[in-house]
Design a protein around this motif. Sequence first.
Motif, PDB file in Angstrom:
ATOM      1  N   MET A  54       0.824  -1.197   0.000  1.00  0.00           N
ATOM      2  CA  MET A  54       0.000   0.000   0.000  1.00  0.00           C
ATOM      3  C   MET A  54       0.866   1.258   0.000  1.00  0.00           C
ATOM      4  O   MET A  54       1.858   1.338   0.710  1.00  0.00           O
ATOM      5  N   ALA A  55       0.496   2.208  -0.797  1.00  0.00           N
ATOM      6  CA  ALA A  55       1.311   3.424  -0.870  1.00  0.00           C
ATOM      7  C   ALA A  55       1.203   4.234   0.423  1.00  0.00           C
ATOM      8  O   ALA A  55       0.188   4.214   1.097  1.00  0.00           O
ATOM      9  N   ILE A  56       2.293   4.957   0.715  1.00  0.00           N
ATOM     10  CA  ILE A  56       2.351   5.734   1.953  1.00  0.00           C
ATOM     11  C   ILE A  56       2.202   7.208   1.616  1.00  0.00           C
ATOM     12  O   ILE A  56       2.849   7.713   0.689  1.00  0.00           O
ATOM     13  N   GLU A  57       1.358   7.874   2.344  1.00  0.00           N
ATOM     14  CA  GLU A  57       1.184   9.312   2.130  1.00  0.00           C
ATOM     15  C   GLU A  57       2.226  10.074   2.938  1.00  0.00           C
ATOM     16  O   GLU A  57       2.409   9.829   4.117  1.00  0.00           O
ATOM     17  N   LEU A  58       2.911  10.983   2.291  1.00  0.00           N
ATOM     18  CA  LEU A  58       3.835  11.859   3.016  1.00  0.00           C
ATOM     19  C   LEU A  58       3.113  13.176   3.255  1.00  0.00           C
ATOM     20  O   LEU A  58       2.655  13.816   2.315  1.00  0.00           O
ATOM     21  N   LYS A  59       3.029  13.532   4.512  1.00  0.00           N
ATOM     22  CA  LYS A  59       2.272  14.750   4.816  1.00  0.00           C
ATOM     23  C   LYS A  59       3.185  15.889   5.213  1.00  0.00           C
ATOM     24  O   LYS A  59       4.263  15.668   5.756  1.00  0.00           O
ATOM     25  N   MET A  60       2.739  17.071   4.953  1.00  0.00           N
ATOM     26  CA  MET A  60       3.478  18.272   5.367  1.00  0.00           C
ATOM     27  C   MET A  60       3.644  18.216   6.880  1.00  0.00           C
ATOM     28  O   MET A  60       2.673  18.180   7.622  1.00  0.00           O
ATOM     29  N   PRO A  61       4.890  18.180   7.343  1.00  0.00           N
ATOM     30  CA  PRO A  61       5.092  18.020   8.793  1.00  0.00           C
ATOM     31  C   PRO A  61       5.041  19.345   9.551  1.00  0.00           C
ATOM     32  O   PRO A  61       5.347  20.399   9.006  1.00  0.00           O
ATOM     33  N   ALA A  62       4.658  19.224  10.816  1.00  0.00           N
ATOM     34  CA  ALA A  62       4.822  20.345  11.739  1.00  0.00           C
ATOM     35  C   ALA A  62       6.225  20.222  12.312  1.00  0.00           C
ATOM     36  O   ALA A  62       6.597  19.176  12.807  1.00  0.00           O
ATOM     37  N   LEU A  63       6.999  21.259  12.228  1.00  0.00           N
ATOM     38  CA  LEU A  63       8.393  21.165  12.651  1.00  0.00           C
ATOM     39  C   LEU A  63       8.705  21.996  13.881  1.00  0.00           C
ATOM     40  O   LEU A  63       9.852  22.121  14.288  1.00  0.00           O
ATOM     41  N   SER A  64       7.692  22.551  14.477  1.00  0.00           N
ATOM     42  CA  SER A  64       7.898  23.244  15.747  1.00  0.00           C
ATOM     43  C   SER A  64       6.565  23.207  16.477  1.00  0.00           C
ATOM     44  O   SER A  64       5.530  22.910  15.877  1.00  0.00           O
ATOM     45  N   ILE A 103       1.922  15.707   0.567  1.00  0.00           N
ATOM     46  CA  ILE A 103       2.809  16.380  -0.387  1.00  0.00           C
ATOM     47  C   ILE A 103       3.460  15.405  -1.369  1.00  0.00           C
ATOM     48  O   ILE A 103       3.969  15.803  -2.403  1.00  0.00           O
ATOM     49  N   ALA A 104       3.450  14.124  -1.024  1.00  0.00           N
ATOM     50  CA  ALA A 104       4.019  13.126  -1.947  1.00  0.00           C
ATOM     51  C   ALA A 104       3.508  11.745  -1.556  1.00  0.00           C
ATOM     52  O   ALA A 104       2.951  11.559  -0.471  1.00  0.00           O
ATOM     53  N   MET A 105       3.697  10.798  -2.477  1.00  0.00           N
ATOM     54  CA  MET A 105       3.319   9.413  -2.208  1.00  0.00           C
ATOM     55  C   MET A 105       4.562   8.546  -2.374  1.00  0.00           C
ATOM     56  O   MET A 105       5.350   8.737  -3.297  1.00  0.00           O
ATOM     57  N   ILE A 106       4.709   7.594  -1.440  1.00  0.00           N
ATOM     58  CA  ILE A 106       5.801   6.633  -1.551  1.00  0.00           C
ATOM     59  C   ILE A 106       5.203   5.262  -1.814  1.00  0.00           C
ATOM     60  O   ILE A 106       4.282   4.839  -1.110  1.00  0.00           O
ATOM     61  N   THR A 152       1.694   3.060 -10.568  1.00  0.00           N
ATOM     62  CA  THR A 152       0.244   2.925 -10.425  1.00  0.00           C
ATOM     63  C   THR A 152      -0.306   3.670  -9.218  1.00  0.00           C
ATOM     64  O   THR A 152      -1.502   3.660  -8.978  1.00  0.00           O
ATOM     65  N   VAL A 153       0.596   4.301  -8.452  1.00  0.00           N
ATOM     66  CA  VAL A 153       0.131   4.976  -7.236  1.00  0.00           C
ATOM     67  C   VAL A 153      -0.657   6.226  -7.593  1.00  0.00           C
ATOM     68  O   VAL A 153      -0.248   7.017  -8.435  1.00  0.00           O
ATOM     69  N   GLU A 154      -1.808   6.358  -6.978  1.00  0.00           N
ATOM     70  CA  GLU A 154      -2.673   7.505  -7.229  1.00  0.00           C
ATOM     71  C   GLU A 154      -2.546   8.530  -6.113  1.00  0.00           C
ATOM     72  O   GLU A 154      -2.274   8.170  -4.973  1.00  0.00           O
ATOM     73  N   ALA A 155      -2.794   9.746  -6.473  1.00  0.00           N
ATOM     74  CA  ALA A 155      -2.872  10.761  -5.422  1.00  0.00           C
ATOM     75  C   ALA A 155      -4.141  10.503  -4.604  1.00  0.00           C
ATOM     76  O   ALA A 155      -5.126  10.019  -5.146  1.00  0.00           O
ATOM     77  N   PRO A 156      -4.113  10.803  -3.341  1.00  0.00           N
ATOM     78  CA  PRO A 156      -5.312  10.566  -2.526  1.00  0.00           C
ATOM     79  C   PRO A 156      -6.422  11.521  -2.919  1.00  0.00           C
ATOM     80  O   PRO A 156      -6.166  12.632  -3.377  1.00  0.00           O
ATOM     81  N   LYS A 157      -7.648  11.022  -2.779  1.00  0.00           N
ATOM     82  CA  LYS A 157      -8.782  11.915  -3.047  1.00  0.00           C
ATOM     83  C   LYS A 157      -8.804  12.984  -1.970  1.00  0.00           C
ATOM     84  O   LYS A 157      -8.448  12.737  -0.815  1.00  0.00           O
ATOM     85  N   ALA A 158      -9.214  14.170  -2.390  1.00  0.00           N
ATOM     86  CA  ALA A 158      -9.256  15.265  -1.416  1.00  0.00           C
ATOM     87  C   ALA A 158     -10.193  14.897  -0.276  1.00  0.00           C
ATOM     88  O   ALA A 158     -11.313  14.438  -0.503  1.00  0.00           O
ATOM     89  N   ALA A 159      -9.699  15.062   0.912  1.00  0.00           N
ATOM     90  CA  ALA A 159     -10.539  14.768   2.072  1.00  0.00           C
ATOM     91  C   ALA A 159     -11.580  15.853   2.220  1.00  0.00           C
ATOM     92  O   ALA A 159     -11.338  16.998   1.839  1.00  0.00           O
TER      93      ALA A 159
END
Lengths: 361, 471
Positions: free
Chosen positions: B1-11, B74-77, B86-93
């Motif tokens: 299953m593809a992994i969603e990379l999300k914009m991280p909170a860095l502080s 922001i990206a899919m792995i 074949t990895v698709e972007a996630p549907k907008a939540a």
Amino acid sequence: MAKSPSRPAAKPAPAKKAATKSAPPALPNRERPDQPEPFDASKDELLQFYRDMLLIRRFEEKAGQLYGLGLIGGFCHLYIGQEAVAIGLQSALDGDKDSVITGYRDHGHMLAYGIDPKLIMAELTGRQAGISKGKGGSMHMFSVEHKFYGGHGIVGAQVSLGTGLGFAHKYRKDGGVCMAYFGDGAANQGQVYESFNMAELWKLPIIFVIENNQYAMGTSVNRSSAEDQLYRRGESFRIPGLQVDGMDVLAVRGAAEEALKWVRAGKGPILLELKTYRYRGHSMSDPAKYRSRDEVQAVRDKSDPIEHVKKLLEKQGVKEEAMKDIDKEIRKIVSDAADFAENSPEPEAAELYTDVLVETY
Amino acid sequence: MAIELKMPALSPTMEEGTLAKWLVKEGDEVKSGDILAEIETDKATMEFEAVDEGTIAKILVAEGTDAVKVGTVIAMIAGEDEDASTVEAPKAAPAAPAPAAAAPVDVPGEGKDVGRAESEAEITKHDAPPAKPRPSDPAIPDGTKMVTTTVREALRDAMAEEMRGDDRVFVMGEEVAEYQGAYKVTQGLLEEFGPARVIDTPITEYGFAGLGTGAAMGGLRPIVEFMTFNFAMQAIDHIINSAAKTNYMSGGQMRCPIVFRGPNGAASRVGAQHSQNYGPWYASVPGLIVIAPYDAADAKGLLKAAIRSEDPVVFLENELMYGKSFDIPDLDDHVLPIGKARIVREGADVTLVSYSIGVGVALEAAEMLAGEGIDAEVIDLRTLRPLDTVTVLESLKKTNRVVVVEEGWPTCSIASEISAVCMEQGFDWLDAPVLRVTNEDVPLPYAANLEKLALVDAARVVAAARKVSYR
């Protein structure tokens, strides 16, 4: 032009004097610990080191990820890169009687002492099931049951507190030793030296461990320490020090054995300086601009403590597949911990008022 | 299953950031620890590392994009056994529903009446756990012999009795053993208990306060003596950050049963650095018990209770009181409840509230007032945290007037706290404002005349009592 020396040149120089010129430094006038030998690990022991260090690595990566997702808040200091220190040292301790105390970068030391990753991760996410019921957070975790005494947020405080744990071991004559960790930054705090003085004066059973990861937040050891060979910092208190490669779990374990031998023999405290490196910033919100990406990458490539053990295992004939299986198993433990931490409820509002005092008055 | 990379909170405070630069491209293999991108927050540029292994399948937010909300994919792995193509972007939540809770409307000029009626309970409500039955001093059996004892001896006897009963109890501090105590409070203890339990420390307050706190965490019952509490300023970090907070921060699993004791407040002609009352400082800290007794019987009974308590206790003595003698009941085990004030003198016209050496000042003032026909009640708080507000409020209901007498500074004092409590919880019974009679708001001077001017005295208390009595 030059005048001949006043003493008669014909006489052969006394043998003694000639010897002093080329002799090695004078032997210290008091007993010192032996130079530690690297630990001679069996294949099973090596596999255990690999597994334990990998658990810390994967746990911390996951914690970083959960921080990025906003599930962990506040300050969060990761242990990635330093795994060999906690594993090498704590694997030598007797969990039934020896105590451990550290500063705020504490996740690794807890995992090394066998504390359930779920309880730690749930504390990081601030949940009721966390080891401090969600009231401590990343920097303030404790397990009296495991003789892990924190998890302290004030730089250097754990050194005095650990000296007190050592005092309690001696007072009760329970045969235990306290291992008190602190960083190269804390090594400049005054109370560290107040504690050194009392620990040696009263021959307390304590191992002072400086985890020298080279940077106190953004200040390198050289920019903050007049004596940057930190293992010497106990000398004026007559506490012997050993400098150890903190990226090599076998060297660390070997040093732990030597230190324990010293302390358990009643010779008083000993100081270990573990030269190590953190890959991430000081905390999650530190961009670590005070060092180059190349510097970090070089350490990762050349000195990674886990890769080191992996190579040793390969030499012992452990197959890549077997190590992949371990990795999968560890990833499962960590992702279960993360799921648990994410899905556990937050503390009840009533928890706000509990545990302020033990008794009611 | 593809992994969603999300914009991280860095502080801790980051809500959005700029995706400054991608360091990988679609099709790249990554493993944990690899740096994927640089992200700019308002404070810094941070590196974003991979946690999972796999192939970058899709980059969904281009570099240079501003104001990317934390949590945006922001990206899919693609995982190990997955075809990246074949990895698709996630549907907008679905957009998160807007917060529905309507904030109360604040109409200008229509301030809520905080004075009376049904809302009163709400205003003064303390969300603390329900009150438990109030403790009271144990009855002293008829015929008990009273023995005249100094405060100094009473404190020593309390420690000695508790040390006889519990091996975990030990005393440490500067000059407590061979010198027999800088103020001779620990006289004789070394002889009876030996050097393992009566321990001379180097002059190293921060260090031995921390050591004692650690020993308490490790299961012992330390009594840490400070030669005076002025020197405990060097150790206040351990008293507050280590001793007071640990039980709470550990969710109740790590206790710290320790007593920090020593003389507090002004002595005599020792100047500003050696003359300060730390009662209000420590009393402001949740997690601490703070006791400041006046006479010998309370000193003994409360110190014994403090040593037995599971909580960290700051026990404030007073050098000028050490040599004063009082009657103590000759009992095997004289222990008093923590958190309970004592009515030292009953009266009907005005309540004088005090603690420690101030109680003597209040008693002297009460005698003077009696000569003028004003019948003063004197309350000794004894414990400053938790504060026995019930006893104070009960007395207020009777006399309708309160004067607080405190050997200490006026600002943010115990006197300030008592005034606030009387105003919040006893407003309807007050016939006059609560007055604070304290030291002057200056560092304590050395000159004899100036020192006298700076310290609280009975004449000032009498003047204040007259004022609230409108006489």
